[in-house]
Design a protein around this motif. Structure first.
Motif, PDB file in Angstrom:
ATOM      1  N   VAL A 119       7.790 114.089  62.321  1.00  0.00           N
ATOM      2  CA  VAL A 119       7.735 112.630  62.367  1.00  0.00           C
ATOM      3  C   VAL A 119       6.413 112.123  61.792  1.00  0.00           C
ATOM      4  O   VAL A 119       6.384 111.206  60.981  1.00  0.00           O
ATOM      5  CB  VAL A 119       7.914 112.130  63.814  1.00  0.00           C
ATOM      6  CG1 VAL A 119       7.537 110.664  63.931  1.00  0.00           C
ATOM      7  CG2 VAL A 119       9.341 112.360  64.272  1.00  0.00           C
ATOM      8  N   TYR A 120       5.322 112.776  62.177  1.00  0.00           N
ATOM      9  CA  TYR A 120       4.023 112.310  61.695  1.00  0.00           C
ATOM     10  C   TYR A 120       3.767 112.673  60.243  1.00  0.00           C
ATOM     11  O   TYR A 120       2.894 112.109  59.602  1.00  0.00           O
ATOM     12  CB  TYR A 120       2.899 112.877  62.574  1.00  0.00           C
ATOM     13  CG  TYR A 120       2.875 112.261  63.942  1.00  0.00           C
ATOM     14  CD1 TYR A 120       2.701 110.887  64.075  1.00  0.00           C
ATOM     15  CD2 TYR A 120       3.023 113.025  65.090  1.00  0.00           C
ATOM     16  CE1 TYR A 120       2.694 110.303  65.325  1.00  0.00           C
ATOM     17  CE2 TYR A 120       3.016 112.454  66.342  1.00  0.00           C
ATOM     18  CZ  TYR A 120       2.854 111.090  66.462  1.00  0.00           C
ATOM     19  OH  TYR A 120       2.847 110.508  67.690  1.00  0.00           O
ATOM     20  N   TYR A 121       4.522 113.636  59.749  1.00  0.00           N
ATOM     21  CA  TYR A 121       4.313 114.015  58.354  1.00  0.00           C
ATOM     22  C   TYR A 121       5.110 113.147  57.386  1.00  0.00           C
ATOM     23  O   TYR A 121       4.732 112.993  56.224  1.00  0.00           O
ATOM     24  CB  TYR A 121       4.650 115.494  58.133  1.00  0.00           C
ATOM     25  CG  TYR A 121       4.362 115.954  56.721  1.00  0.00           C
ATOM     26  CD1 TYR A 121       3.036 116.080  56.282  1.00  0.00           C
ATOM     27  CD2 TYR A 121       5.377 116.192  55.808  1.00  0.00           C
ATOM     28  CE1 TYR A 121       2.747 116.445  54.991  1.00  0.00           C
ATOM     29  CE2 TYR A 121       5.096 116.569  54.507  1.00  0.00           C
ATOM     30  CZ  TYR A 121       3.782 116.696  54.103  1.00  0.00           C
ATOM     31  OH  TYR A 121       3.496 117.050  52.814  1.00  0.00           O
ATOM     32  N   ILE A 122       6.209 112.557  57.867  1.00  0.00           N
ATOM     33  CA  ILE A 122       7.079 111.799  56.960  1.00  0.00           C
ATOM     34  C   ILE A 122       6.356 110.699  56.164  1.00  0.00           C
ATOM     35  O   ILE A 122       6.551 110.585  54.960  1.00  0.00           O
ATOM     36  CB  ILE A 122       8.319 111.259  57.720  1.00  0.00           C
ATOM     37  CG1 ILE A 122       9.287 112.430  57.925  1.00  0.00           C
ATOM     38  CG2 ILE A 122       9.011 110.133  56.972  1.00  0.00           C
ATOM     39  CD1 ILE A 122      10.546 112.095  58.656  1.00  0.00           C
ATOM     40  N   PRO A 123       5.473 109.900  56.799  1.00  0.00           N
ATOM     41  CA  PRO A 123       4.760 108.915  55.981  1.00  0.00           C
ATOM     42  C   PRO A 123       3.973 109.542  54.828  1.00  0.00           C
ATOM     43  O   PRO A 123       3.920 108.985  53.731  1.00  0.00           O
ATOM     44  CB  PRO A 123       3.803 108.263  56.981  1.00  0.00           C
ATOM     45  CG  PRO A 123       4.477 108.421  58.288  1.00  0.00           C
ATOM     46  CD  PRO A 123       5.159 109.746  58.232  1.00  0.00           C
ATOM     47  N   THR A 124       3.405 110.728  55.050  1.00  0.00           N
ATOM     48  CA  THR A 124       2.660 111.394  53.988  1.00  0.00           C
ATOM     49  C   THR A 124       3.607 111.859  52.890  1.00  0.00           C
ATOM     50  O   THR A 124       3.299 111.773  51.701  1.00  0.00           O
ATOM     51  CB  THR A 124       1.914 112.613  54.555  1.00  0.00           C
ATOM     52  OG1 THR A 124       1.194 112.185  55.695  1.00  0.00           O
ATOM     53  CG2 THR A 124       0.978 113.209  53.530  1.00  0.00           C
ATOM     54  N   LEU A 125       4.764 112.340  53.314  1.00  0.00           N
ATOM     55  CA  LEU A 125       5.758 112.820  52.356  1.00  0.00           C
ATOM     56  C   LEU A 125       6.206 111.701  51.423  1.00  0.00           C
ATOM     57  O   LEU A 125       6.341 111.879  50.223  1.00  0.00           O
ATOM     58  CB  LEU A 125       6.966 113.375  53.126  1.00  0.00           C
ATOM     59  CG  LEU A 125       8.175 113.807  52.314  1.00  0.00           C
ATOM     60  CD1 LEU A 125       7.870 115.084  51.557  1.00  0.00           C
ATOM     61  CD2 LEU A 125       9.385 113.996  53.207  1.00  0.00           C
ATOM     62  N   LEU A 126       6.412 110.504  52.004  1.00  0.00           N
ATOM     63  CA  LEU A 126       6.992 109.413  51.220  1.00  0.00           C
ATOM     64  C   LEU A 126       5.954 108.422  50.702  1.00  0.00           C
ATOM     65  O   LEU A 126       6.214 107.682  49.757  1.00  0.00           O
ATOM     66  CB  LEU A 126       8.013 108.654  52.079  1.00  0.00           C
ATOM     67  CG  LEU A 126       9.115 109.499  52.733  1.00  0.00           C
ATOM     68  CD1 LEU A 126       9.978 108.631  53.625  1.00  0.00           C
ATOM     69  CD2 LEU A 126       9.966 110.183  51.671  1.00  0.00           C
ATOM     70  N   TRP A 178      -2.310 105.619  57.182  1.00  0.00           N
ATOM     71  CA  TRP A 178      -0.957 105.916  57.671  1.00  0.00           C
ATOM     72  C   TRP A 178      -0.501 107.310  57.234  1.00  0.00           C
ATOM     73  O   TRP A 178       0.268 107.974  57.920  1.00  0.00           O
ATOM     74  CB  TRP A 178      -0.040 104.835  57.113  1.00  0.00           C
ATOM     75  CG  TRP A 178       1.389 104.844  57.545  1.00  0.00           C
ATOM     76  CD1 TRP A 178       1.862 104.807  58.824  1.00  0.00           C
ATOM     77  CD2 TRP A 178       2.535 104.863  56.687  1.00  0.00           C
ATOM     78  NE1 TRP A 178       3.234 104.793  58.798  1.00  0.00           N
ATOM     79  CE2 TRP A 178       3.674 104.823  57.505  1.00  0.00           C
ATOM     80  CE3 TRP A 178       2.704 104.889  55.295  1.00  0.00           C
ATOM     81  CZ2 TRP A 178       4.968 104.809  56.991  1.00  0.00           C
ATOM     82  CZ3 TRP A 178       3.984 104.874  54.781  1.00  0.00           C
ATOM     83  CH2 TRP A 178       5.105 104.845  55.628  1.00  0.00           C
ATOM     84  N   GLN A 179      -0.999 107.744  56.090  1.00  0.00           N
ATOM     85  CA  GLN A 179      -0.575 109.044  55.562  1.00  0.00           C
ATOM     86  C   GLN A 179      -1.535 110.154  55.966  1.00  0.00           C
ATOM     87  O   GLN A 179      -2.106 110.832  55.126  1.00  0.00           O
ATOM     88  CB  GLN A 179      -0.502 108.984  54.037  1.00  0.00           C
ATOM     89  CG  GLN A 179       0.461 107.939  53.529  1.00  0.00           C
ATOM     90  CD  GLN A 179       0.323 107.733  52.036  1.00  0.00           C
ATOM     91  OE1 GLN A 179       0.314 108.666  51.274  1.00  0.00           O
ATOM     92  NE2 GLN A 179       0.192 106.488  51.619  1.00  0.00           N
TER      93      GLN A 179
END
Lengths: 310, 280
Positions: A119-126, A178-179
């Protein structure tokens, strides 16, 4: 007789050299082509261009250090420096603090760790995509979700975070912070390396939570902090996409989000002042090199390597 | 476990969940909005839409300036795949040489390779552009994938060198006894064993190419050649309020490949990031 023996030895030597190097250099061939034709060659060329006036249509004209002198007199260049430094010095520490805080939270032996890590990685991914930058512009803009929320829940009439020059950069900083996912994952891996005995021993000695954090966690984690700091700093100085999309490609309002790379892009590829843009590129290289050198230089005072730095 | 520490653990858990929701909120909002009729996107801020429609998707897919969004996606996928192959092949070749073979000047070349990782690409971008312009390659995909064929993303070389150095040498030695040459060892032993590093390289190459805005903005000019990031920007530039719906819909579409790759290959992400510290 002597002559031929010598030439024989030379040819033996060359044969040996060939035998040792032919295959390895074959494997390195693509990289060699790339590094010379696309990295070193262009670097030398841009260093040369930085001392010229060049617009791609007419031949370059040598003007000495004029581009560099002009940079110091260019208020927009100075503005781009100010914007970039503000961005770097706000976003990098905040991002690392968030990453570390969340990593420590997740390291408490929480169940379903992989899920939360995801969940916390998704912002970095996108987050690096144009889609998210566009979304950000809409969420933080006037009448956007954030302000409607602040108005309806807290009754706060918030400013337009995108088109108000005083605040525009904060929305971009928020997007970066955020990322924090990658840094968080690296911190998590680092935290797992810290032996539990250290904490247990210090607890026996009666050390409080704060003491343990500053006397164990931070020193033991310092190589990872160092690594994250270097990577994030280098990346942050080169930020481009969010500034370009959120400001509509202009760095506005009134140059408040004129990032260094955005100004370089404008100069080089919108106005075709390629000599000036090359000088700016070398300026950026020097700035990044100075900050990296400062971090490396001070590292011996604050980074603890278990093996004494070897 | 006593009650206070259990309550504390629950509190931590709750906090982690709440924070996670806040983190994901923008993306959830984007997805929900993409299904709302345009006139409701900014007037109705609730997460549960009053009215659900697929209009935005059909309208968005038909694109802007006569190019369908499908074209942009096709271009992005094609470019991404070529870049993946380029990076995996060229970087693994270099990594094999650096990680396993001995040759003259190795230290010098390795140091040079490490320096190029830290180099901001801005010091090369202008002469590169001039070069590709003179080659007549502007508005083709050449400037975007040829550098990958030539292992210019040295970061991945480093990643693979680290991995290859960790592989046991006995395997190479026994293969040599069996009569394998240097090239066969690369092909039959190192590549299969370095599979996790190759996958990590492939994943990040694809996602970074998919998201790369700067160089695609620089080199692609005609809408027929546009990729996803440029397509989205086209929407943004041409958009009055009425166009936000389709743009959100296509934004959602543009995020799908990264999500699919992430969820199907998750462990390579975590390993890749925590062992080498991939930036992002």
């Amino acid at each position: 007789m002597k002559q031929s023996a010598k030439s024989n030895r030379t040819s033996m030597y060359l044969k040996g050299l060939w035998k040792k190097n032919a295959v390895p250099y074959l494997f390195l061939l693509p990289w060699f082509l790339g590094v010379f034709a696309l990295t070193i060659g262009p670097m030398i060329s841009s260093l040369y261009l930085s001392f010229t006036q060049y617009d791609m249509l007419t031949p370059s004209k040598w003007i000495g250090t004029e581009n560099y002198a002009r940079m110091l007199d260019d208020p927009r260049y100075m503005q781009s420096l100010k914007v970039t430094f503000t961005y770097v010095f706000a976003s990098v520490p905040l991002k690392l603090i968030f990453a570390l805080a969340v990593a420590m939270l997740l390291n408490k032996g929480i169940r379903a760790l992989p899920l939360y890590r995801t969940v916390y990685y998704i912002p970095t991914l996108l987050g690096g995509s144009v889609a998210i930058a566009v979304l950000w512009r809409k969420m933080f803009g006037g009448g956007g979700v954030l302000n409607e929320f602040l108005l309806s829940v807290f009754g706060i009439q918030a400013p337009d975070w995108v088109s108000n020059p005083k605040y525009a950069i904060y929305s971009i900083i928020a997007l970066t912070v955020w990322q924090f996912g990658s840094s968080m994952i690296i911190f998590l891996a680092g935290l797992k390396q810290i032996p539990m005995e250290l904490y247990e021993a210090s607890q026996v000695d009666g050390a409080g939570r704060m003491r343990r954090f500053f006397n164990i966690t931070i020193p033991m984690l310092s190589p990872v902090i160092f690594f994250n700091l270097v990577i994030q700093l280098i990346t942050a100085f080169q930020a481009f996409t969010p500034a370009f999309i959120i400001s509509g490609g202009k760095g506005g309002p009134i140059d408040s989000t004129l990032f260094y790379t955005l100004y370089l892009y404008q100069k080089g590829f919108a106005f075709f002042e390629m000599g000036y843009a090359s000088a700016m590129a070398w300026g950026l290289l020097v700035i990044i090199a100075i900050f990296t050198a400062i971090i490396f230089g001070t590292s011996k005072y604050w980074v603890n390597y278990a093996d004494g730095g070897k | 476990m006593n009650t206070t520490s259990r309550a504390q653990a629950m509190g931590t858990h709750l906090f982690v969940i709440l924070l996670g929701l806040v983190m994901l909120y923008p993306i959830i909002w984007l997805v929900v909005s993409s299904f709302k009729p345009s006139y409701l996107i900014f007037s109705d801020l609730s997460i549960w839409p009053k009215e659900v429609t697929l209009d935005n998707y059909t309208k968005g897919w038909s694109g802007v300036s006569k190019s369908s969004f499908g074209t942009f996606i096709g271009n992005s996928i094609m470019l991404g795949l070529i870049c993946v192959v380029g990076n995996v092949v060229s970087c693994s070749m270099a990594a094999y040489a650096f990680g396993r073979l001995s040759f003259s000047w190795k230290k010098v070349w390795f140091a040079l390779m490490m320096v190029t990782i830290m180099l901001p690409h801005h010091v090369t971008v202008i002469p590169q552009y001039v070069f590709f312009f003179k080659m007549g390659w502007v508005d083709t995909f050449g400037p975007l994938f040829v550098p990958k064929l030539l292992a210019t993303e040295a970061f991945f070389i480093f990643l693979m060198v680290q991995f290859i150095r960790g592989l046991p040498r006995d395997l190479d030695e026994s293969a040599t006894i069996d009569g394998c040459g240097t090239i066969q060892i690369y092909w039959r032993i190192i590549l299969p064993l370095a599979f996790p590093a190759l996958i990590t390289t492939a994943i990040f190459t694809f996602i970074w190419t998919w998201d790369d805005f700067f160089s695609q903005l620089l080199y692609l000019n005609s809408p027929g050649n546009y990729t996803v990031p440029l397509g989205l920007r086209l929407f943004m530039d041409s958009s009055g309020e009425s166009n936000w719906g389709p743009m959100f819909a296509m934004s959602v579409v543009s995020l799908i490949p990264a999500l699919i790759i992430f969820f199907s290959l998750q462990r390579y992400f975590v390993e890749g990031i925590s062992t080498t510290g991939i930036k992002g």
